[in-house]
Enzyme design. Sequence first.
Site, mmCIF file in Angstrom:
data_model
loop_
_atom_site.group_PDB
_atom_site.id
_atom_site.type_symbol
_atom_site.label_atom_id
_atom_site.label_comp_id
_atom_site.label_asym_id
_atom_site.label_seq_id
_atom_site.Cartn_x
_atom_site.Cartn_y
_atom_site.Cartn_z
ATOM 1 N N ASP A 261 8.088 43.526 55.162
ATOM 2 C CA ASP A 261 9.116 42.938 56.037
ATOM 3 C C ASP A 261 9.132 41.411 55.930
ATOM 4 O O ASP A 261 8.105 40.789 55.655
ATOM 5 C CB ASP A 261 8.816 43.362 57.494
ATOM 6 C CG ASP A 261 10.017 43.169 58.397
ATOM 7 O OD1 ASP A 261 11.147 42.987 57.883
ATOM 8 O OD2 ASP A 261 9.829 43.185 59.628
ATOM 9 N N HIS B 165 14.967 39.315 48.896
ATOM 10 C CA HIS B 165 14.672 40.646 48.346
ATOM 11 C C HIS B 165 14.221 40.524 46.882
ATOM 12 O O HIS B 165 13.300 41.210 46.447
ATOM 13 C CB HIS B 165 15.909 41.543 48.434
ATOM 14 C CG HIS B 165 16.336 41.829 49.849
ATOM 15 N ND1 HIS B 165 15.443 42.176 50.838
ATOM 16 C CD2 HIS B 165 17.564 41.813 50.450
ATOM 17 C CE1 HIS B 165 16.096 42.366 51.978
ATOM 18 N NE2 HIS B 165 17.380 42.135 51.773
ATOM 19 N N LEU C 233 -2.718 55.759 40.284
ATOM 20 C CA LEU C 233 -2.158 55.478 41.616
ATOM 21 C C LEU C 233 -0.930 56.335 41.912
ATOM 22 O O LEU C 233 -0.001 56.408 41.103
ATOM 23 C CB LEU C 233 -1.755 53.999 41.687
ATOM 24 C CG LEU C 233 -1.054 53.567 42.979
ATOM 25 C CD1 LEU C 233 -2.041 53.480 44.123
ATOM 26 C CD2 LEU C 233 -0.340 52.229 42.788
HETATM 27 C C1 IPE Z 1 11.433 48.105 58.404
HETATM 28 O O1 IPE Z 1 11.870 46.792 58.489
HETATM 29 C C2 IPE Z 1 12.049 48.782 57.219
HETATM 30 C C3 IPE Z 1 11.599 48.311 55.916
HETATM 31 C C4 IPE Z 1 10.710 47.397 55.679
HETATM 32 C C5 IPE Z 1 12.210 48.975 54.776
HETATM 33 P P1 IPE Z 1 13.131 46.381 59.378
HETATM 34 O O2 IPE Z 1 13.350 44.940 59.159
HETATM 35 O O3 IPE Z 1 14.276 47.283 59.100
HETATM 36 O O4 IPE Z 1 12.609 46.678 60.851
HETATM 37 P P2 IPE Z 1 13.096 46.099 62.255
HETATM 38 O O5 IPE Z 1 14.589 46.226 62.284
HETATM 39 O O6 IPE Z 1 12.652 44.673 62.323
HETATM 40 O O7 IPE Z 1 12.393 46.928 63.272
HETATM 41 C C1 IPE Z 2 12.380 43.771 54.511
HETATM 42 O O1 IPE Z 2 12.814 42.495 54.782
HETATM 43 C C2 IPE Z 2 13.181 44.445 53.423
HETATM 44 C C3 IPE Z 2 13.983 45.595 53.872
HETATM 45 C C4 IPE Z 2 14.095 46.054 55.088
HETATM 46 C C5 IPE Z 2 14.730 46.287 52.839
HETATM 47 P P1 IPE Z 2 14.012 42.245 55.774
HETATM 48 O O2 IPE Z 2 15.287 42.308 55.008
HETATM 49 O O3 IPE Z 2 13.932 43.159 56.935
HETATM 50 O O4 IPE Z 2 13.751 40.749 56.234
HETATM 51 P P2 IPE Z 2 13.839 40.171 57.698
HETATM 52 O O5 IPE Z 2 12.987 41.031 58.570
HETATM 53 O O6 IPE Z 2 15.284 40.253 58.100
HETATM 54 O O7 IPE Z 2 13.330 38.790 57.601
HETATM 55 MG MG MG Z 3 13.000 43.062 58.739
#
Ligand code: IPE
Ligand code: IPE
Ligand code: MG
Length: 254
Positions: free
Chosen positions: A26, A43, A137
């Site tokens: 995240d 990303h 793995l």
């Molecule tokens: C969780 O992250 C999903 C992934 C990392 C794929 P999110 O960014 O979607 O979660 P919330 O919305 O902060 O809970």
């Molecule tokens: C995690 O990073 C990647 C996915 C959920 C695909 P985020 O895109 O949720 O990044 P933040 O949390 O908005 O910073």
């Molecule tokens: Mg996120």
Amino acid sequence: MAQERTAGLTKNLSGDLPRHIAIIMDGNGRWAKERGWPRTQGHLEGVKRVDEVVKAASDMGIKALTLYTFSTENWTRPEAEVSMLMQTLVSVIAQKLKKLHANGVRFRFSGRREGAPSAVLETFDRAVEYTRDNTGLLLNIAFNYGGRLEILDAVRALARECMSNVTTPEAIDEKVFSDHLYTKGIPDPDLLIRTSGEKRLSNFLLWQLSYAEFYFTDKYWPDFTPDEFVKAVRDYQSRGRRFGGVEALKGGAS
Ligand code: IPE
Ligand code: IPE
Ligand code: MG
């Protein structure tokens, strides 16, 4: 060079390793925003860390690694971001497949097939098939994954089996239930890592994480280098796991 570095880091890891590590990757968006860049840039940088962390886990001898790549809730994001993520998943797996295969990595997919784009499913299916006999793995990709839906899917499947007399309600125990989840056959995670400072599960592996050790770091995923990964494993090794008993088992004793 990178390999020597990972090997060097691993050498200092005494103690039992977690068999299965699950990661909520995240913070890509915030990492990019801090730099005044579009979220998609985060990303792309995150993909580099995936590559490195998978390599580190494989070199360390971790048996299974589950990566949360896209949740059932992530469909609510802007269409451009969603389609960028889909394209990235497809192209990255296609690009890396041969190298991962050469390293003995075995792919798994955990998620709902319904609602997932066919191009992504085809890519996963090809990767799973291509690497099916590997013994290194186990790389489990959680995509279009939601913990509650996974449990509901298992309940529905078991209800159908009861109705057709394949099983009985009394025969449903934890093992049988686990065998109806997307993660069938994979041991429960010993360690859950979440980056970016958020301290929640966001619908991830609700059943499987019941006795996992949790590791939260403020680092955004694009800053989560193999050194950070090793740090998380070290932290895990310092934990005492009791599983409801009185005797503290050292991290990894599961
Ligand atoms: C969780 O992250 C999903 C992934 C990392 C794929 P999110 O960014 O979607 O979660 P919330 O919305 O902060 O809970
Ligand atoms: C995690 O990073 C990647 C996915 C959920 C695909 P985020 O895109 O949720 O990044 P933040 O949390 O908005 O910073
Ligand atoms: Mg996120």
